[in-house]
Write a protein that holds these residues in place. Structure first.
Motif, PDB file in Angstrom:
ATOM      1  N   UNK A 333      78.659   7.588 -74.623  1.00 15.50           N
ATOM      2  CA  UNK A 333      79.499   6.711 -73.804  1.00 15.50           C
ATOM      3  C   UNK A 333      80.796   6.500 -74.586  1.00 15.50           C
ATOM      4  N   UNK A 334      81.883   6.989 -74.009  1.00 15.88           N
ATOM      5  CA  UNK A 334      83.172   6.941 -74.705  1.00 15.88           C
ATOM      6  C   UNK A 334      84.113   5.982 -73.988  1.00 15.88           C
ATOM      7  N   UNK A 335      85.253   5.734 -74.625  1.00 19.10           N
ATOM      8  CA  UNK A 335      86.310   4.949 -73.985  1.00 19.10           C
ATOM      9  C   UNK A 335      87.162   5.920 -73.175  1.00 19.10           C
ATOM     10  N   UNK A 336      87.424   5.578 -71.919  1.00 16.64           N
ATOM     11  CA  UNK A 336      88.194   6.469 -71.065  1.00 16.64           C
ATOM     12  C   UNK A 336      89.530   6.799 -71.746  1.00 16.64           C
ATOM     13  N   UNK A 337      89.880   8.070 -71.756  1.00 20.44           N
ATOM     14  CA  UNK A 337      91.113   8.477 -72.435  1.00 20.44           C
ATOM     15  C   UNK A 337      90.844   9.218 -73.735  1.00 20.44           C
ATOM     16  N   UNK A 338      89.637   9.015 -74.310  1.00 26.43           N
ATOM     17  CA  UNK A 338      89.244   9.744 -75.512  1.00 26.43           C
ATOM     18  C   UNK A 338      89.285  11.236 -75.204  1.00 26.43           C
ATOM     19  N   UNK A 339      89.744  12.127 -76.031  1.00 35.00           N
ATOM     20  CA  UNK A 339      90.132  11.929 -77.432  1.00 35.00           C
ATOM     21  C   UNK A 339      91.625  11.659 -77.642  1.00 35.00           C
ATOM     22  N   UNK A 340      92.383  11.381 -76.591  1.00 35.07           N
ATOM     23  CA  UNK A 340      93.830  11.241 -76.791  1.00 35.07           C
ATOM     24  C   UNK A 340      94.215   9.787 -77.083  1.00 35.07           C
ATOM     25  N   UNK A 341      94.140   8.916 -76.075  1.00 33.58           N
ATOM     26  CA  UNK A 341      94.474   7.514 -76.330  1.00 33.58           C
ATOM     27  C   UNK A 341      93.577   6.649 -75.461  1.00 33.58           C
ATOM     28  N   UNK A 342      93.160   5.536 -75.991  1.00 34.18           N
ATOM     29  CA  UNK A 342      92.188   4.694 -75.287  1.00 34.18           C
ATOM     30  C   UNK A 342      92.292   3.284 -75.852  1.00 34.18           C
ATOM     31  N   UNK A 343      91.779   2.341 -75.066  1.00 36.36           N
ATOM     32  CA  UNK A 343      91.813   0.947 -75.513  1.00 36.36           C
ATOM     33  C   UNK A 343      90.521   0.577 -76.226  1.00 36.36           C
ATOM     34  N   UNK A 344      90.633  -0.340 -77.161  1.00 34.52           N
ATOM     35  CA  UNK A 344      89.453  -0.831 -77.890  1.00 34.52           C
ATOM     36  C   UNK A 344      89.290  -2.323 -77.610  1.00 34.52           C
ATOM     37  N   UNK A 345      88.246  -2.905 -78.168  1.00 33.54           N
ATOM     38  CA  UNK A 345      88.073  -4.357 -78.077  1.00 33.54           C
ATOM     39  C   UNK A 345      87.417  -4.829 -76.794  1.00 33.54           C
ATOM     40  N   UNK A 346      86.811  -3.910 -76.017  1.00 36.22           N
ATOM     41  CA  UNK A 346      86.146  -4.303 -74.761  1.00 36.22           C
ATOM     42  C   UNK A 346      84.709  -4.751 -75.062  1.00 36.22           C
ATOM     43  N   UNK A 347      84.322  -5.859 -74.453  1.00 32.49           N
ATOM     44  CA  UNK A 347      82.970  -6.384 -74.713  1.00 32.49           C
ATOM     45  C   UNK A 347      81.902  -5.435 -74.161  1.00 32.49           C
ATOM     46  N   UNK A 348      80.845  -5.230 -74.932  1.00 32.34           N
ATOM     47  CA  UNK A 348      79.735  -4.385 -74.493  1.00 32.34           C
ATOM     48  C   UNK A 348      78.568  -5.291 -74.111  1.00 32.34           C
ATOM     49  N   UNK A 349      78.060  -5.123 -72.916  1.00 37.14           N
ATOM     50  CA  UNK A 349      76.928  -5.944 -72.476  1.00 37.14           C
ATOM     51  C   UNK A 349      75.718  -5.064 -72.159  1.00 37.14           C
ATOM     52  N   UNK A 372      80.410 -13.502 -81.919  1.00 34.82           N
ATOM     53  CA  UNK A 372      79.039 -13.177 -81.532  1.00 34.82           C
ATOM     54  C   UNK A 372      78.963 -11.956 -80.631  1.00 34.82           C
ATOM     55  N   UNK A 373      80.105 -11.562 -80.123  1.00 36.35           N
ATOM     56  CA  UNK A 373      80.099 -10.447 -79.157  1.00 36.35           C
ATOM     57  C   UNK A 373      80.189  -9.116 -79.893  1.00 36.35           C
ATOM     58  N   UNK A 374      79.700  -8.054 -79.236  1.00 35.71           N
ATOM     59  CA  UNK A 374      79.907  -6.713 -79.772  1.00 35.71           C
ATOM     60  C   UNK A 374      80.925  -6.037 -78.864  1.00 35.71           C
ATOM     61  N   UNK A 375      81.985  -5.473 -79.490  1.00 41.18           N
ATOM     62  CA  UNK A 375      83.066  -4.886 -78.696  1.00 41.18           C
ATOM     63  C   UNK A 375      83.286  -3.425 -79.079  1.00 41.18           C
ATOM     64  N   UNK A 376      83.950  -2.683 -78.194  1.00 38.55           N
ATOM     65  CA  UNK A 376      84.239  -1.275 -78.472  1.00 38.55           C
ATOM     66  C   UNK A 376      85.267  -1.192 -79.594  1.00 38.55           C
ATOM     67  N   UNK A 377      85.105  -0.166 -80.438  1.00 32.74           N
ATOM     68  CA  UNK A 377      86.011  -0.036 -81.578  1.00 32.74           C
ATOM     69  C   UNK A 377      86.297   1.423 -81.903  1.00 32.74           C
ATOM     70  N   UNK A 378      86.286   2.282 -80.872  1.00 31.82           N
ATOM     71  CA  UNK A 378      86.560   3.690 -81.142  1.00 31.82           C
ATOM     72  C   UNK A 378      86.513   4.486 -79.865  1.00 31.82           C
TER      73      UNK A 378
END
Ligand code: AMP
Ligand code: GLY
Length: 425
Positions: A333-349, A372-378
């Motif tokens: 499960x990747x961040x949309x835009x990978x491998x070029x550019x993508x946003x981080x810091x989205x909460x994972x539920x 306390x939250x886990x967020x996207x970082x890559x």
């Protein structure tokens, strides 16, 4: 035993999960780890290239075994530094990790010892490389010599593309110093299969086969990535292929390294292409693949710590390396835009949905805690792995489990393991 794992991606999470299953382990650390590994290990804020800090940490905490998961610290000599300090480490020393660290070295080794691979030439100047291309057959493959995050390979359809590629690698230094030397090799066609092995210097024991999906988009379209998913075993790795590779590739490689005075202890990852002329080596890696580890290690029945110790002690002959007779599929499960550019810091539920679900794993790659939250970082965020009695079942299970977790801009391929269907047609 106290164990330290060096790295912080999905592969290291899979290693941590396998190590945590060993009854011999009393305490597990990971440097630097990630939000998922933190459930299994104490994460310490040291990055993999901070050798002095890693050695000091291992000494201060009386670490019995350090497992180095990543290529950079292996190629840079972390195992040598740990050993110099009297510590035990799993992974090749610097003089052996060159098998992955230099494509020119590995190609020359294969040529010298008659190990099947694509024909090639090496170059240390753009001028000579360009001259060679004028009379070369297209398509052709250009490879930056050193480590380039798996991205230093360019497949060029025609002379124009190849010339531009040489310029990118050797003049624009797109892959940094990895491009001071380059390999130009014959383009091969066929199925790709990865076979990993544990090696103790003389003896090798194979792991189960696996296959990666490197392109970003469905149907193998789009840019090359670190890997969008894997399955194991590969139905294309038949008994005949296995026999051929045992005779012509695996043992010969281990012997060749020994003969060169570069005894290899750790993992040799054989990236193979099954060509019409038989299996050939595409590349060697000196470590677990990522995300291959995420489908191989969950199927490992034997104790990983025992295997690591046997590799270090040269007793692999007496050590069992057994895998479950089932299959596994990992969907990244990747961040949309990978491998070029993508946003981080989205909460994972939804991560809790994997708790106590036998045969399902959610390996963290690019995640971190934000309070306390886990967020996207890559780019690659999670690797969702499921086992099944066969590949088809594992694939159905893995895709079902991808729905258990959510984050904004979640992206995945929908055809991981589709080749399995092709094999059955
Ligand atoms: P490597 O990092 O050397 O494995 O190369 C990355 C990817 O490029 C491989 O997984 C193949 O898909 C492709 N590749 C590398 N070398 C060749 C080759 N000689 N012919 C065709 N494809 C290749
Ligand atoms: N998945 C390919 C690699 O780890 O190099």
């Amino acid at each position: 035993m106290k164990v330290l794992i060096v790295g912080g991606g999905g592969r290291e999470h899979a290693i941590a999960e396998a190590v945590a299953r060993s009854s011999k382990v009393t305490k597990l650390y990971c440097a630097p780890g990630n939000a998922g590994i933190a459930e299994l290990a104490e994460c310490v804020p040291i990055t993999p290239m901070e050798f002095d800090k890693i050695v000091a940490f291992a000494k201060d905490n009386a670490i019995d075994l350090t497992i180095v998961g990543m290529d950079d610290p292996l190629v840079g000599g972390l195992v040598d530094e740990l050993e110099k300090a009297g510590l035990r480490a799993f992974g090749p020393r610097k003089n052996a990790a060159i098998l992955e660290g230099s494509k020119a070295f590995s190609k020359d080794l294969m040529k010298k010892y008659g190990i099947p691979t694509a024909s090639y030439e090496t170059f240390d100047s753009a001028e000579k490389a360009l001259e060679y291309l004028e009379s070369a057959k297209m398509p052709i493959v250009l490879k930056a010599d050193g480590l380039a995050l798996g991205k230093g390979v360019l497949i060029c359809k025609n002379l124009e593309e190849a010339k531009a590629g040489v310029k990118e690698i050797m003049e624009d230094h797109k892959f940094g110093s990895a491009g001071n030397h380059m390999v130009i090799e014959e383009f091969m066609t066929g199925r790709e299969v990865s076979v990993l092995s544990f090696v103790d210097g003389s003896t090798y024991k194979l792991m189960t086969s696996a296959q990666d999906h490197k392109r970003a988009g469905d149907g193998d379209t789009g840019l090359n990535t670190g890997g969008m998913g894997t399955f194991s075993p590969s139905p294309f790795y038949t008994k005949e292929v296995d026999e051929y590779c045992r005779e012509h590739i695996y043992g010969k490689t281990v012997e060749a390294m020994k003969a060169e005075g570069r005894e290899f202890k750790g993992i040799i990852y054989f990236g193979l292409m099954l060509t019409e002329d038989g299996p050939k080596v595409l590349e060697y890696n000196a470590r677990f693949g990522d995300p291959e580890a995420q489908v191989i290690l969950p199927r490992l029945k034997s104790d990983l710590i025992d295997i690591c110790n046997a590799c270090i002690d040269g007793t692999l002959d007496d050590q069992e390396v057994e895998f479950e007779d089932n299959a596994a599929v990992c969907v990244v499960l990747a961040s949309d835009g990978y491998p070029v550019s993508y946003e981080k810091g989205k909460e994972i539920t939804g991560l809790e949905n994997f708790k106590d679900k036998d045969g399902y794993y959610c390996f963290h790659a690019g995640t971190k805690f934000d309070g306390d939250r886990i967020v996207t970082n890559g780019g690659r965020v999670l690797g969702v792995t499921a086992k099944g009695e066969n590949l088809k079942a594992a694939r159905t299970n893995a895709y079902k489990a991808t729905e258990w977790v959510a984050f904004e801009n979640k992206y995945m391929r929908h055809d991981i393991g589709k080749a399995i269907d092709d094999a059955n047609e």
